[in-house]
Write a protein that holds these residues in place. Sequence first.
Motif, PDB file in Angstrom:
ATOM      1  N   THR A  30      -6.685 -17.691  -4.208  1.00 20.66           N
ATOM      2  CA  THR A  30      -6.083 -17.000  -2.901  1.00 20.66           C
ATOM      3  C   THR A  30      -4.941 -16.356  -3.450  1.00 20.66           C
ATOM      4  OG1 THR A  30      -6.745 -18.771  -1.437  1.00 20.66           O
ATOM      5  CG2 THR A  30      -5.000 -17.539  -0.939  1.00 20.66           C
ATOM      6  N   ILE A  31      -4.034 -16.605  -4.051  1.00 23.75           N
ATOM      7  CA  ILE A  31      -2.900 -16.008  -4.698  1.00 23.75           C
ATOM      8  C   ILE A  31      -3.166 -14.442  -5.434  1.00 23.75           C
ATOM      9  CG2 ILE A  31      -0.982 -15.920  -6.207  1.00 23.75           C
ATOM     10  CD1 ILE A  31      -0.839 -17.705  -3.618  1.00 23.75           C
ATOM     11  N   LYS A  32      -4.200 -14.934  -6.522  1.00 23.20           N
ATOM     12  CA  LYS A  32      -4.891 -13.760  -7.089  1.00 23.20           C
ATOM     13  C   LYS A  32      -5.267 -12.575  -6.206  1.00 23.20           C
ATOM     14  CE  LYS A  32      -5.976 -16.084 -11.189  1.00 23.20           C
ATOM     15  NZ  LYS A  32      -7.101 -16.526 -12.236  1.00 23.20           N
ATOM     16  N   ARG A  33      -6.039 -12.915  -5.122  1.00 24.13           N
ATOM     17  CA  ARG A  33      -6.853 -12.093  -4.039  1.00 24.13           C
ATOM     18  C   ARG A  33      -5.568 -11.402  -3.404  1.00 24.13           C
ATOM     19  NH1 ARG A  33      -7.546 -12.551   0.965  1.00 24.13           N
ATOM     20  NH2 ARG A  33      -7.323 -14.982   1.009  1.00 24.13           N
ATOM     21  N   LEU A  34      -4.599 -12.052  -2.986  1.00 19.32           N
ATOM     22  CA  LEU A  34      -3.556 -11.556  -2.119  1.00 19.32           C
ATOM     23  C   LEU A  34      -2.909 -10.339  -3.016  1.00 19.32           C
ATOM     24  CD1 LEU A  34      -2.358 -14.477  -0.220  1.00 19.32           C
ATOM     25  CD2 LEU A  34      -3.828 -12.644   0.456  1.00 19.32           C
ATOM     26  N   GLU A  35      -2.444 -10.599  -4.146  1.00 20.40           N
ATOM     27  CA  GLU A  35      -1.752  -9.737  -5.067  1.00 20.40           C
ATOM     28  C   GLU A  35      -2.641  -8.582  -5.503  1.00 20.40           C
ATOM     29  OE1 GLU A  35       0.048 -11.856  -8.441  1.00 20.40           O
ATOM     30  OE2 GLU A  35       1.311 -13.015  -7.300  1.00 20.40           O
ATOM     31  N   ARG A  36      -3.819  -8.702  -5.359  1.00 18.91           N
ATOM     32  CA  ARG A  36      -4.765  -7.500  -5.514  1.00 18.91           C
ATOM     33  C   ARG A  36      -4.922  -6.616  -4.475  1.00 18.91           C
ATOM     34  NH1 ARG A  36      -8.377 -11.100  -8.158  1.00 18.91           N
ATOM     35  NH2 ARG A  36      -9.585 -11.183  -5.987  1.00 18.91           N
ATOM     36  N   THR A  37      -4.438  -7.102  -3.157  1.00 16.90           N
ATOM     37  CA  THR A  37      -4.543  -6.542  -1.926  1.00 16.90           C
ATOM     38  C   THR A  37      -3.650  -4.963  -1.939  1.00 16.90           C
ATOM     39  OG1 THR A  37      -4.901  -8.268  -0.667  1.00 16.90           O
ATOM     40  CG2 THR A  37      -4.345  -6.519   0.750  1.00 16.90           C
ATOM     41  N   ALA A  38      -4.140  -3.982  -1.511  1.00 13.19           N
ATOM     42  CA  ALA A  38      -3.256  -2.790  -1.422  1.00 13.19           C
ATOM     43  C   ALA A  38      -2.623  -2.929  -0.284  1.00 13.19           C
ATOM     44  CB  ALA A  38      -4.067  -1.677  -1.509  1.00 13.19           C
ATOM     45  N   GLY A  39      -1.365  -2.651  -0.358  1.00 10.27           N
ATOM     46  CA  GLY A  39      -0.361  -2.459   1.066  1.00 10.27           C
ATOM     47  C   GLY A  39      -0.143  -4.089   1.708  1.00 10.27           C
ATOM     48  N   ALA A  40      -0.163  -3.930   2.868  1.00  9.52           N
ATOM     49  CA  ALA A  40       0.207  -5.079   3.809  1.00  9.52           C
ATOM     50  C   ALA A  40      -0.987  -6.409   3.637  1.00  9.52           C
ATOM     51  CB  ALA A  40       0.587  -4.860   5.216  1.00  9.52           C
ATOM     52  N   ILE A  41      -0.426  -7.370   3.537  1.00  8.61           N
ATOM     53  CA  ILE A  41      -1.490  -8.383   3.569  1.00  8.61           C
ATOM     54  C   ILE A  41      -2.014  -8.944   5.017  1.00  8.61           C
ATOM     55  CG2 ILE A  41      -2.047 -10.696   2.606  1.00  8.61           C
ATOM     56  CD1 ILE A  41       0.219 -10.281   0.365  1.00  8.61           C
ATOM     57  N   GLU A  42      -2.769  -8.614   5.407  1.00 10.54           N
ATOM     58  CA  GLU A  42      -3.234  -8.718   6.716  1.00 10.54           C
ATOM     59  C   GLU A  42      -4.519  -9.517   6.731  1.00 10.54           C
ATOM     60  OE1 GLU A  42      -3.281  -4.849   8.579  1.00 10.54           O
ATOM     61  OE2 GLU A  42      -1.059  -4.963   8.800  1.00 10.54           O
ATOM     62  N   ALA A  43      -5.325  -9.590   5.814  1.00 11.60           N
ATOM     63  CA  ALA A  43      -6.774  -9.973   5.698  1.00 11.60           C
ATOM     64  C   ALA A  43      -6.883 -11.329   5.053  1.00 11.60           C
ATOM     65  CB  ALA A  43      -7.774  -9.261   4.802  1.00 11.60           C
ATOM     66  N   THR A  44      -5.768 -12.236   5.812  1.00 11.44           N
ATOM     67  CA  THR A  44      -6.099 -13.488   5.512  1.00 11.44           C
ATOM     68  C   THR A  44      -5.386 -14.244   6.573  1.00 11.44           C
ATOM     69  OG1 THR A  44      -5.354 -15.213   3.604  1.00 11.44           O
ATOM     70  CG2 THR A  44      -3.481 -13.675   4.241  1.00 11.44           C
ATOM     71  N   LYS A  45      -5.493 -15.714   6.550  1.00 12.76           N
ATOM     72  CA  LYS A  45      -5.132 -16.515   7.566  1.00 12.76           C
ATOM     73  C   LYS A  45      -3.588 -16.439   7.665  1.00 12.76           C
ATOM     74  CE  LYS A  45      -8.604 -20.011   7.036  1.00 12.76           C
ATOM     75  NZ  LYS A  45      -8.821 -21.376   6.868  1.00 12.76           N
ATOM     76  N   VAL A  46      -2.957 -16.536   9.070  1.00 12.03           N
ATOM     77  CA  VAL A  46      -1.661 -16.347   9.259  1.00 12.03           C
ATOM     78  C   VAL A  46      -1.182 -17.778   8.350  1.00 12.03           C
ATOM     79  CG1 VAL A  46       0.192 -16.649  10.865  1.00 12.03           C
ATOM     80  CG2 VAL A  46      -1.912 -15.231  11.185  1.00 12.03           C
ATOM     81  N   SER A  47      -1.631 -19.024   8.744  1.00 16.30           N
ATOM     82  CA  SER A  47      -1.212 -20.011   8.095  1.00 16.30           C
ATOM     83  C   SER A  47      -1.266 -19.996   6.632  1.00 16.30           C
ATOM     84  CB  SER A  47      -2.102 -21.495   8.708  1.00 16.30           C
ATOM     85  OG  SER A  47      -3.512 -21.092   8.022  1.00 16.30           O
ATOM     86  N   THR A  48      -2.042 -19.160   6.002  1.00 14.00           N
ATOM     87  CA  THR A  48      -1.698 -19.132   4.410  1.00 14.00           C
ATOM     88  C   THR A  48      -0.592 -18.310   4.118  1.00 14.00           C
ATOM     89  OG1 THR A  48      -4.222 -19.147   4.213  1.00 14.00           O
ATOM     90  CG2 THR A  48      -2.905 -18.153   2.355  1.00 14.00           C
ATOM     91  N   LEU A  49      -0.193 -17.172   5.027  1.00 11.79           N
ATOM     92  CA  LEU A  49       0.791 -16.439   4.577  1.00 11.79           C
ATOM     93  C   LEU A  49       1.979 -17.142   4.874  1.00 11.79           C
ATOM     94  CD1 LEU A  49      -0.022 -13.032   6.043  1.00 11.79           C
ATOM     95  CD2 LEU A  49       0.074 -13.748   3.499  1.00 11.79           C
TER      96      LEU A  49
END
Length: 77
Positions: A30-49
């Motif tokens: 999950t961390i790896k995927r979020l760090e590869r995301t371009a710009g704002a991180i929006e495509a994940t669960k609010v609870s994860t963020l």
Amino acid sequence: MNSAQLRAARAFLDWSQSDLAEMAKVSVETIKRLERTAGAIEATKVSTLRAIEKAFEKAGVEFTNGDAPGVRLKAKR
């Protein structure tokens, strides 16, 4: 939060992706995927963020937003 802020916050604390995953109780993938995301991180669960934000806040990291999104360490009292 954006991916650059996520990477910067980890760097401030000298945390590995595994360290952050453990502190936030999420997977390393999950961390790896979020760090590869371009710009704002929006495509994940609010609870994860929120779990990631809480882990960083507990360690003294503060996210800044507005015209210049960034990361800083909270002043020690």
